[in-house]
Design a protein around this motif. Structure first.
Motif, PDB file in Angstrom:
ATOM      1  N   GLN A   1      16.082  -1.215  17.834  1.00  0.00           N
ATOM      2  CA  GLN A   1      14.771  -1.846  17.884  1.00  0.00           C
ATOM      3  C   GLN A   1      13.729  -0.898  17.308  1.00  0.00           C
ATOM      4  OE1 GLN A   1      14.559  -4.918  19.014  1.00  0.00           O
ATOM      5  NE2 GLN A   1      12.358  -5.286  19.156  1.00  0.00           N
ATOM      6  N   VAL A   2      12.864  -1.437  16.474  1.00  0.00           N
ATOM      7  CA  VAL A   2      11.785  -0.656  15.871  1.00  0.00           C
ATOM      8  C   VAL A   2      10.469  -1.361  16.132  1.00  0.00           C
ATOM      9  CG1 VAL A   2      10.814   0.257  13.721  1.00  0.00           C
ATOM     10  CG2 VAL A   2      13.299   0.228  14.054  1.00  0.00           C
ATOM     11  N   GLN A   3       9.507  -0.631  16.630  1.00  0.00           N
ATOM     12  CA  GLN A   3       8.158  -1.167  16.795  1.00  0.00           C
ATOM     13  C   GLN A   3       7.237  -0.516  15.785  1.00  0.00           C
ATOM     14  OE1 GLN A   3       7.319  -0.556  21.006  1.00  0.00           O
ATOM     15  NE2 GLN A   3       7.971  -2.658  21.443  1.00  0.00           N
ATOM     16  N   LEU A   4       6.388  -1.337  15.169  1.00  0.00           N
ATOM     17  CA  LEU A   4       5.517  -0.872  14.101  1.00  0.00           C
ATOM     18  C   LEU A   4       4.069  -1.144  14.446  1.00  0.00           C
ATOM     19  CD1 LEU A   4       7.612  -2.408  11.171  1.00  0.00           C
ATOM     20  CD2 LEU A   4       7.676  -0.046  11.986  1.00  0.00           C
ATOM     21  N   VAL A   5       3.211  -0.149  14.234  1.00  0.00           N
ATOM     22  CA  VAL A   5       1.792  -0.294  14.517  1.00  0.00           C
ATOM     23  C   VAL A   5       0.998   0.180  13.306  1.00  0.00           C
ATOM     24  CG1 VAL A   5      -0.120   0.346  16.005  1.00  0.00           C
ATOM     25  CG2 VAL A   5       2.167   0.049  16.984  1.00  0.00           C
ATOM     26  N   GLY A  26      11.151   4.708  17.624  1.00  0.00           N
ATOM     27  CA  GLY A  26      12.600   4.668  17.464  1.00  0.00           C
ATOM     28  C   GLY A  26      13.122   5.816  16.621  1.00  0.00           C
ATOM     29  N   ARG A  27      14.319   6.246  16.915  1.00  0.00           N
ATOM     30  CA  ARG A  27      14.914   7.393  16.255  1.00  0.00           C
ATOM     31  C   ARG A  27      15.504   7.051  14.907  1.00  0.00           C
ATOM     32  NH1 ARG A  27      18.360  10.058  21.284  1.00  0.00           N
ATOM     33  NH2 ARG A  27      16.594  10.332  22.709  1.00  0.00           N
ATOM     34  N   THR A  28      15.626   5.760  14.584  1.00  0.00           N
ATOM     35  CA  THR A  28      16.311   5.368  13.367  1.00  0.00           C
ATOM     36  C   THR A  28      15.366   5.031  12.223  1.00  0.00           C
ATOM     37  OG1 THR A  28      16.395   3.079  14.135  1.00  0.00           O
ATOM     38  CG2 THR A  28      18.278   4.493  14.647  1.00  0.00           C
ATOM     39  N   ARG A  38       1.001  -8.624   2.512  1.00  0.00           N
ATOM     40  CA  ARG A  38      -0.355  -9.008   2.879  1.00  0.00           C
ATOM     41  C   ARG A  38      -0.480 -10.506   2.875  1.00  0.00           C
ATOM     42  NH1 ARG A  38      -3.601  -6.873  -2.557  1.00  0.00           N
ATOM     43  NH2 ARG A  38      -2.814  -8.468  -3.997  1.00  0.00           N
ATOM     44  N   GLN A  39      -1.452 -10.990   3.657  1.00  0.00           N
ATOM     45  CA  GLN A  39      -1.701 -12.423   3.730  1.00  0.00           C
ATOM     46  C   GLN A  39      -3.197 -12.679   3.776  1.00  0.00           C
ATOM     47  OE1 GLN A  39       0.333 -14.454   6.937  1.00  0.00           O
ATOM     48  NE2 GLN A  39       0.190 -16.398   5.859  1.00  0.00           N
ATOM     49  N   ALA A  40      -3.672 -13.374   2.764  1.00  0.00           N
ATOM     50  CA  ALA A  40      -5.077 -13.768   2.700  1.00  0.00           C
ATOM     51  C   ALA A  40      -5.241 -15.130   3.355  1.00  0.00           C
ATOM     52  CB  ALA A  40      -5.536 -13.807   1.249  1.00  0.00           C
ATOM     53  N   PRO A  41      -6.448 -15.475   3.810  1.00  0.00           N
ATOM     54  CA  PRO A  41      -6.676 -16.772   4.454  1.00  0.00           C
ATOM     55  C   PRO A  41      -6.251 -17.926   3.554  1.00  0.00           C
ATOM     56  CG  PRO A  41      -8.551 -15.344   4.782  1.00  0.00           C
ATOM     57  CD  PRO A  41      -7.651 -14.635   3.824  1.00  0.00           C
ATOM     58  N   GLY A  42      -5.459 -18.824   4.111  1.00  0.00           N
ATOM     59  CA  GLY A  42      -5.027 -19.997   3.365  1.00  0.00           C
ATOM     60  C   GLY A  42      -3.934 -19.757   2.354  1.00  0.00           C
ATOM     61  N   LYS A  43      -3.402 -18.533   2.323  1.00  0.00           N
ATOM     62  CA  LYS A  43      -2.358 -18.210   1.352  1.00  0.00           C
ATOM     63  C   LYS A  43      -1.094 -17.739   2.064  1.00  0.00           C
ATOM     64  CE  LYS A  43      -5.395 -16.980  -2.490  1.00  0.00           C
ATOM     65  NZ  LYS A  43      -5.685 -15.963  -3.530  1.00  0.00           N
ATOM     66  N   GLU A  44       0.018 -17.777   1.342  1.00  0.00           N
ATOM     67  CA  GLU A  44       1.263 -17.293   1.899  1.00  0.00           C
ATOM     68  C   GLU A  44       1.293 -15.769   1.910  1.00  0.00           C
ATOM     69  OE1 GLU A  44       4.244 -20.987   0.644  1.00  0.00           O
ATOM     70  OE2 GLU A  44       4.564 -18.977  -0.160  1.00  0.00           O
ATOM     71  N   ARG A  45       2.118 -15.240   2.795  1.00  0.00           N
ATOM     72  CA  ARG A  45       2.302 -13.802   2.840  1.00  0.00           C
ATOM     73  C   ARG A  45       2.998 -13.345   1.554  1.00  0.00           C
ATOM     74  NH1 ARG A  45       4.061 -11.232   8.510  1.00  0.00           N
ATOM     75  NH2 ARG A  45       2.399 -12.723   9.040  1.00  0.00           N
ATOM     76  N   GLU A  46       2.471 -12.278   0.957  1.00  0.00           N
ATOM     77  CA  GLU A  46       3.029 -11.816  -0.307  1.00  0.00           C
ATOM     78  C   GLU A  46       3.400 -10.344  -0.257  1.00  0.00           C
ATOM     79  OE1 GLU A  46       0.256 -12.193  -3.527  1.00  0.00           O
ATOM     80  OE2 GLU A  46      -1.160 -10.741  -2.683  1.00  0.00           O
ATOM     81  N   PHE A  47       4.404 -10.014  -1.039  1.00  0.00           N
ATOM     82  CA  PHE A  47       4.882  -8.654  -1.139  1.00  0.00           C
ATOM     83  C   PHE A  47       3.854  -7.766  -1.833  1.00  0.00           C
ATOM     84  CE2 PHE A  47       7.748  -5.214  -1.712  1.00  0.00           C
ATOM     85  CZ  PHE A  47       7.570  -4.742  -3.014  1.00  0.00           C
ATOM     86  N   VAL A  48       3.720  -6.528  -1.315  1.00  0.00           N
ATOM     87  CA  VAL A  48       2.813  -5.560  -1.925  1.00  0.00           C
ATOM     88  C   VAL A  48       3.581  -4.355  -2.460  1.00  0.00           C
ATOM     89  CG1 VAL A  48       0.888  -3.982  -1.522  1.00  0.00           C
ATOM     90  CG2 VAL A  48       0.884  -6.245  -0.441  1.00  0.00           C
ATOM     91  N   ALA A  49       4.357  -3.702  -1.583  1.00  0.00           N
ATOM     92  CA  ALA A  49       5.064  -2.485  -1.993  1.00  0.00           C
ATOM     93  C   ALA A  49       6.206  -2.219  -1.029  1.00  0.00           C
ATOM     94  CB  ALA A  49       4.113  -1.294  -2.022  1.00  0.00           C
ATOM     95  N   ALA A  50       7.193  -1.452  -1.498  1.00  0.00           N
ATOM     96  CA  ALA A  50       8.319  -1.079  -0.647  1.00  0.00           C
ATOM     97  C   ALA A  50       8.819   0.293  -1.046  1.00  0.00           C
ATOM     98  CB  ALA A  50       9.440  -2.108  -0.752  1.00  0.00           C
ATOM     99  N   ILE A  51       9.485   0.939  -0.100  1.00  0.00           N
ATOM    100  CA  ILE A  51      10.011   2.282  -0.325  1.00  0.00           C
ATOM    101  C   ILE A  51      11.355   2.403   0.379  1.00  0.00           C
ATOM    102  CG2 ILE A  51       8.800   3.226   1.699  1.00  0.00           C
ATOM    103  CD1 ILE A  51       8.263   5.776  -0.005  1.00  0.00           C
ATOM    104  N   ASN A  52      12.298   3.098  -0.243  1.00  0.00           N
ATOM    105  CA  ASN A  52      13.616   3.203   0.374  1.00  0.00           C
ATOM    106  C   ASN A  52      13.608   4.252   1.481  1.00  0.00           C
ATOM    107  OD1 ASN A  52      13.619   5.580  -1.190  1.00  0.00           O
ATOM    108  ND2 ASN A  52      15.848   5.474  -1.434  1.00  0.00           N
ATOM    109  N   TRP A  53      14.749   4.457   2.117  1.00  0.00           N
ATOM    110  CA  TRP A  53      14.813   5.285   3.320  1.00  0.00           C
ATOM    111  C   TRP A  53      14.384   6.726   3.062  1.00  0.00           C
ATOM    112  CZ3 TRP A  53      17.891   9.626   3.657  1.00  0.00           C
ATOM    113  CH2 TRP A  53      18.816   9.795   2.628  1.00  0.00           C
ATOM    114  N   SER A  54      14.682   7.249   1.874  1.00  0.00           N
ATOM    115  CA  SER A  54      14.380   8.651   1.587  1.00  0.00           C
ATOM    116  C   SER A  54      13.017   8.851   0.940  1.00  0.00           C
ATOM    117  CB  SER A  54      15.450   9.221   0.660  1.00  0.00           C
ATOM    118  OG  SER A  54      15.345   8.648  -0.637  1.00  0.00           O
ATOM    119  N   GLY A  55      12.437   7.770   0.458  1.00  0.00           N
ATOM    120  CA  GLY A  55      11.179   7.889  -0.279  1.00  0.00           C
ATOM    121  C   GLY A  55      11.366   8.091  -1.763  1.00  0.00           C
TER     122      GLY A  55
END
Length: 122
Positions: A1-5, A26-28, A38-55
């Protein structure tokens, strides 16, 4: 389980900068790819950026390429999104997420934060 803030959102003028942070429990944490959507009002959630486990691998939406930078610090269980040259169309709630690999679809991520509001005024 991972919690994100997420944190770091706010109001900024066009052309300005913000840095979003996402603290994970979480340790993992270091085993997950991390992403920002990101999600703007009235729009679908859209991808912005991603990074792999090592960076070592990053991927960006065309709309933010050259302006936003995703990074992570596995020692601090934190992923960042540095946003420069902000535009009014960047206004949205920004969500941090964790999943098994870099992906651009919401269904490919297992864990989500509650979001942080970014508002860019013209």
């Amino acid at each position: 389980q991972v919690q994100l803030v997420e944190s770091g959102g706010g109001l900024v003028q066009a052309g300005g900068s913000l840095r979003l942070s996402c603290a994970a429990s979480g340790r993992t944490f270091s085993s997950y790819a991390m992403g920002w959507f990101r999600q703007a009002p009235g729009k679908e959630r859209e991808f912005v950026a991603a990074i792999n486990w090592s960076g070592g691998i990053t991927y960006y939406a065309d709309s933010v390429k050259g302006r936003f930078t995703i990074s992570r610090d596995n020692a601090k269980n934190t992923v960042y999104l540095q946003m420069n040259s902000l535009k009014p169309e960047d206004t949205a709630v920004y969500y941090c997420n964790a999943g098994p690999g870099i992906a651009t679809m919401t269904a490919d991520y297992d864990y989500w934060g509650q979001g942080t509001q970014v508002t860019v005024s013209s």
